[in-house]
Design an enzyme around this catalytic site. Sequence first.
Site, short mmCIF file in Angstrom:
data_model
loop_
_atom_site.label_atom_id
_atom_site.label_comp_id
_atom_site.label_asym_id
_atom_site.label_seq_id
_atom_site.Cartn_x
_atom_site.Cartn_y
_atom_site.Cartn_z
CG ASN A 194 32.92 -85.49 -5.10
OD1 ASN A 194 33.08 -86.69 -5.04
ND2 ASN A 194 33.34 -84.69 -4.15
NE ARG A 203 32.96 -88.92 -6.64
CZ ARG A 203 34.13 -89.34 -7.10
NH1 ARG A 203 34.18 -90.09 -8.17
NH2 ARG A 203 35.25 -89.01 -6.49
NE ARG A 351 36.31 -93.64 -4.32
CZ ARG A 351 37.28 -93.76 -3.40
NH1 ARG A 351 37.63 -92.71 -2.69
NH2 ARG A 351 37.88 -94.92 -3.19
CG ASP A 356 34.63 -90.50 0.42
OD1 ASP A 356 34.05 -89.76 1.22
OD2 ASP A 356 35.38 -90.07 -0.47
CD GLU A 534 38.62 -85.14 6.44
OE1 GLU A 534 38.09 -85.28 5.33
OE2 GLU A 534 39.70 -85.69 6.76
#
Length: 583
Positions: A194, A203, A351, A356, A534
Site C-alpha cells: 500500500n 496489504r 483500503r 477508501d 487530491e
Amino acid sequence: MSCAPNPHRALTFPYSCCRWFLVALAIFFAPAPLLEGSYQCFDLRISTMKNHSQHLEDVLQYISVSWAHLTRSLEKCKTYEDQKTDEVPFLYFPAEFNILPNFKDLAENCRVRVESLPEIIASPDDVHLSKIPTAGLLYLPHPYVVPGGQFNEMYGWDSYFIILGLLRANHADLAKGMVENLFFEIQHYGSILNANRTYYLTRSQPPFLTSMILAVYDAEASGQENNNAWLEKAYQFAVTDYEHWTHAPHLAGDTGLSRYFDHGEGPVPEIIGDPSDYYRGAAQYFLLLDGTKDPHLVLVDKEHPAESLIGPLFPVFARDEQSKDPRHTTGSPGDQVTLSADYYKGDRSMRESGFDVSFRFGPFSAETHHFAPVCLNSLLYKTEKDLERISLLLGRQKDAEAWRGKAFDRQQRIQKYLWDGKRGLYFDYNFTTHTLSSYEYATTFYPLWAGLASKEQASAVVKNLSMFEQPGGLAMSRVESQAQWDFPYGWAPIQLLAVDGMRRYGFAADADRVTYNFLSMVVADFATDRYIREKYDVVKRTSATRIVKGYSQNVIGFGWTNGVFLELLNELSPALLDRLEKE
C-alpha cells in the site's frame, strides 16, 4: 534540447521541443538534490504556444516545481515525517539486508532510530505486526515521489499516475527508480505495498506494475536505449506480483476471478487522530440501520465477552420509547457493541482497493472482500496482456501464448460475472451471495481502458456516460454517501482511465468533453485556491469538499493529479486546447 516522447500510449499529435520553466516558487519548495540544477521540461504540444493564459501557465509552473517538492530521499529528514502517527521516527531495513553505514549519521542528524525488521518476509503471510511495536518507514533504495500532505511515503497505485507525469516532465530516471523500488518491495517485503510503512505490510494496492514497467520501457526505447536486460528482470518481478493476486486468499470464491484482501486483523492504525472515532461512526450507522442485530456488529454478552473481541467497544443507546421507528430499539442502557472481525477484514480490504471510503461494497464498503471487483479484474486482464507483450519482446513465445490464454479466460469470466447486458454497465459480483451488485460506479470504464470490452459493450457503457458526467468531469458514483469516493467527487486517475478507455473505442468527442471539463475545472480552481488537490467536487467544479465519513481532508500536492493533468493536457484536441487557453 529535445524531449523524448512517452509512447506508452499512441498519440495523435506530434511532440515538439519543450520550453524551460524557471519558477520563482522553487525557492519556497527547497527541491530535492536529485532535481537541483535541472529545469523541468514539459513533453506537451502546448509548450510551444507563445501566449499561455496566465492561469494555465500558473498550473504548469506549480506542477513543475511540485516534482521536486514531492520527491523524497532517505537522506533527508523530512522523509520520515508521518502525520498519521505520534511515534518516534523509525526506519526499518529488511531482516536479511545489512543496514547501510551512512544511515548511522542520519539517525543522529534526523533523530531517527534505524533497525532491522524482526523477520524475513517472503509473503504477507510472514508479517506479524505485533513483533514491530513501533511503526516506521521501510527502506527503499531510490528516491521517490509522494502524493503530498499526510501521504508522505511511496504509494502503490498512485505511483503509476505519478510516473506518467514524470515521463512527461522528462524525469525518466526518477520514474525508473520508483519502479525499481517496487521490485525491492516484492523482493524484501513480500509484495508491492500500500505504501512503505510497517503498518502497510499486510496489504497491497491495485496492480499497475506492468503498466509502469512498459511506460518506462517505451520511454527508454524511444531514445534507442537497449534495455532488454532490465525488461527481463522486470518480467520476473511482474510475474511474482501477478501470482500474489491469483492465489488464495486473493481468489473470489469459485469464480476464477480475484478480490481485494488484507492479511491483517482489526482496526487499521494509520487513520489520523483517534481511529476509534472513525469506527465509532461506522458502529453508530449500523446501530441506526438494524440495531444490535446488524451483522457488522457484535453485542457484548456471555457468548461474546469483551476480552474475546477485537477493536474498541461502543455504548448502545437506550430505546427511544417515543419513537415509532424500530431502528431506535437498539438495546438496553449499558449494552456495548463492537464491530465484527469480518467488518474489519472488509474495512482493511477496502483500503487495499484504493477506494477508501465509499459505499460501493455495502455501507463503509465493509463487504469488500466478498466481491470480485470490476477494477481489479480489469487490471489483471491488462497485466496478462502486458505480460504477453513483454514475453514477445523477450522472445518467449510459449510464455506469450500462455499469457494470451490466461487473458482470454479472464475476459470470458468478466463477461460472465461482471457484465449486465440489460443495464449496459459492468458491476462488481458478490461471490458469497452469488449476486451482481447494482451500485453504479465509475470503475465500469476500466474494461474499456484494459481493452477487454466488445465494441457493443463499450458503446453501451458510453451511452450511460450521463450517469457519471458532471460539469467538472466524472463523479465516482450516483450515491451521495458523504464519503470521498462517492458522489459528488471526482478523482484524476479515474478521469484518465475512463477517457483513455473511450478513446480506445473511438468515442473521441466524449473523451474530449470530459477531458476539457476536468482540466478547465482544475485550472479555474487553482486561480483562487493556488493548490492542486487530491480530489474535486465535479458538480460544483471546486476543490472545496464536505466529507463526513472517512477522510475529511482534501490534501494538497498532489502527485497523481499533477501527472494526470499533464497526460490529459497532451491528449486534448487542438480546438479544445485553444479554448482552454482563451477561457
